[in-house]
Structures are given as structure tokens and as C-alpha cells.
Design an enzyme around this catalytic site. Structure first.
Site, PDB file in Angstrom:
ATOM      1  N   HIS A 225      35.989  34.800  34.222  1.00 56.51           N
ATOM      2  CA  HIS A 225      35.855  34.366  32.822  1.00 56.51           C
ATOM      3  C   HIS A 225      37.057  33.537  32.401  1.00 56.51           C
ATOM      4  O   HIS A 225      38.066  33.433  33.129  1.00 56.51           O
ATOM      5  CB  HIS A 225      35.646  35.558  31.880  1.00 56.51           C
ATOM      6  CG  HIS A 225      36.775  36.559  31.863  1.00 56.51           C
ATOM      7  ND1 HIS A 225      37.993  36.333  31.249  1.00 56.51           N
ATOM      8  CD2 HIS A 225      36.855  37.828  32.381  1.00 56.51           C
ATOM      9  CE1 HIS A 225      38.768  37.389  31.379  1.00 56.51           C
ATOM     10  NE2 HIS A 225      38.106  38.317  32.072  1.00 56.51           N
ATOM     11  N   CYS A 241      39.331  41.773  36.536  1.00 60.42           N
ATOM     12  CA  CYS A 241      38.568  40.529  36.423  1.00 60.42           C
ATOM     13  C   CYS A 241      39.393  39.337  36.902  1.00 60.42           C
ATOM     14  O   CYS A 241      40.605  39.427  37.099  1.00 60.42           O
ATOM     15  CB  CYS A 241      38.118  40.317  34.980  1.00 60.42           C
ATOM     16  SG  CYS A 241      36.712  41.341  34.504  1.00 60.42           S
TER      17      CYS A 241
END
Length: 266
Positions: A225, A241
Site C-alpha cells: 500500500h 505490510c
């Protein structure tokens, strides 16, 4: 008699050849030529045969990197997953389609056995594989694959061996490291607040944290992301992440559609 016949041959051949050369030269206008010198005798020597040998170094040929990968999209509300053809997968015998996050169920195909497909499944444990029936999915192809290098803090998108994108990333801290393994893109979500912590897009990856069983209302699944802290790119700062600059995640969305292989290595 045999020895006299053999000695006559080397004399006869060069004399005949010389006469022919003079005749041709005169015909072409080269003028007169001196007669050739003819040897008195000729000795023929045959060399002893030798075994043939080849020396050198050859590198093993590298197999061609695929430029397409087969993906299976679920076409039924409940997909049956099997450990082997006909044997239900004990860990996850069915998958609801769409998922609890309202995302379509997708598989990365590893083997095509006609009515049965060996697939990679987005579920714990990481790297889980199973079998699905062809009658419950629809096949398509994706062109690229993604390599995430945690130690180098870098993401690369390849088409075969061609580099389409290579950019720095941020990864998990030591307490919540980015899991390594062979995964695939199982969801793409456009974020309503493009200037927030996740940037404009979240590209969900079928890998799960080895530390966090849940996070932010989710199940501890990792994603690629964007970020609102670009100054932290290149560092270990996340909960697992893979963060990248917002322009990079926007490009990633176009290069890594659902089902795209994502290999995360140390």
C-alpha cells in the site's frame, strides 16, 4: 613395375597442369610464361590419427521465465477446496465467494489436470495449496510477477526477465516482520482517503503475519500500500505490510492485477 608406375604419376600431373595454365594464360592475353619447375620426386607422409577432443566450459542453460500465469476466478458462491482430487481439505474445505471483505475469491493455478486444478490458496497457513474443480472457476492469464526483497527493501515487477518497475519500500519491524513465501495478489482496494496512512490503494497479498493473528479489524493479512510518510521508505517501520510511495502503488495496481504472483524473499 609397380614402383616405376608410382614414380611416374607425380611428374605427369604437374606437367599437364603447367601446360593447361600456359594455354589458359595465352588465351586470356597474359602473354608467354616460363615453363614450371618440375620436382624430380615426391614423398607422401600420412600423419598418425589422433583422438578428437573438445575443451571449454559451458554454463547450464537458464529456463525461460514465464510471461504469463494462469489464474482461477471463483464462479460459485461456495468454492470447494480439496487436499487432493476428491479428498476435502481439512484445514479449509470451502471458501465463501465473495470473502468477508466483499472481495472475489481468486486462486493462482500451479497445475492444470483437466477437471482438477492444483492452486495456491489465500488462507493460513502461508503457502497453503489445494485442489479445486474446474467447474467452479473461470480461467484467465496475468502477464507479470512481483518480487519483494525484504533485506534489500525493494520491490520489482517483472514481465518475464524484463523489469517493469523497481522501487524502494518499507517493511516490517523486527517484532512484526514481513512474512516471506510464495503468494499472489488476492484483492485490490481503492482507499477513499488517498492522503491517509495507506495511500490511494491497498493491494492485498495472500500472506499472513506470523505474529499478528488480527490487526485493524482484519485477520493479520499483509498488503502492499501507499503511505503518508514517504520519508520512511527504505526503513523497517511497518507491522508487516509493504509500504511504497503513492505514485508507486498507483503504478503497481496497473501492473499486478488479481492473481499476480508475489514472491517475498529475505
Amino acid at each position: 613395375m609397380a614402383s616405376g608406375w608410382w614414380k611416374a604419376i607425380p611428374k605427369a600431373i604437374p606437367i599437364a597442369a603447367a601446360v593447361a595454365v600456359v594455354a589458359v594464360g595465352a588465351a586470356l592475353g597474359f602473354g608467354r610464361a616460363e615453363p614450371p619447375v618440375v620436382p624430380g620426386s615426391v614423398t607422401l607422409t600420412a600423419a598418425a590419427p589422433k583422438a578428437a577432443s573438445i575443451r571449454g566450459a559451458w554454463a547450464a542453460s537458464k529456463p525461460a521465465t514465464p510471461t504469463s500465469f494462469t489464474v482461477a476466478d471463483a464462479t460459485v458462491d461456495l468454492v470447494h477446496v480439496f487436499e487432493s482430487p476428491g479428498v476435502p481439505l481439512a484445514a479449509r474445505p470451502t471458501l465463501a465467494n465473495p470473502t468477508w471483505e466483499r472481495l472475489p475469491v481468486v486462486f493462482l493455478v500451479l497445475e492444470d489436470k483437466g477437471e482438477w486444478l492444483h492452486v495456491r490458496v489465500s488462507s493460513r497457513p502461508n503457502d497453503l495449496t489445494g485442489w479445486v474443480q474446474r467447474s467452479e472457476v473461470r480461467l484467465r492469464e496475468v502477464p507479470n510477477h512481483v518480487l519483494v526483497e525484504v533485506g534489500a527493501r525493494r520491490v520489482t515487477v517483472f514481465h518475464g526477465d524484463e523489469v517493469l518497475l523497481r522501487e524502494p519500500i518499507a517493511v516490517g519491524i523486527d517484532r512484526t516482520p514481513t512474512p516471506t513465501g510464495n503468494f499472489f495478489v488476492d484483492g485490490v482496494v481503492k482507499v477513499s482517503n488517498a492522503g491517509g496512512a495507506y495511500g490511494p490503494f491497498q493491494v492485498s497479498v495472500s500472506g499472513f503475519s506470523n505474529v499478528l493473528q488480527s490487526f485493524g479489524g482484519g485477520v493479520g493479512q499483509i498488503a502492499m500500500h501507499g503511505t503518508n510518510h514517504p520519508e520512511k521508505i527504505g526503513q523497517a517501520v511497518s507491522n508487516g505490510c509493504i509500504r511504497m510511495n503513492n505514485d508507486v502503488i498507483t503504478r503497481m495496481v496497473g501492473l499486478a492485477p488479481l492473481g499476480t504472483p508475489v514472491d517475498v524473499v529475505a
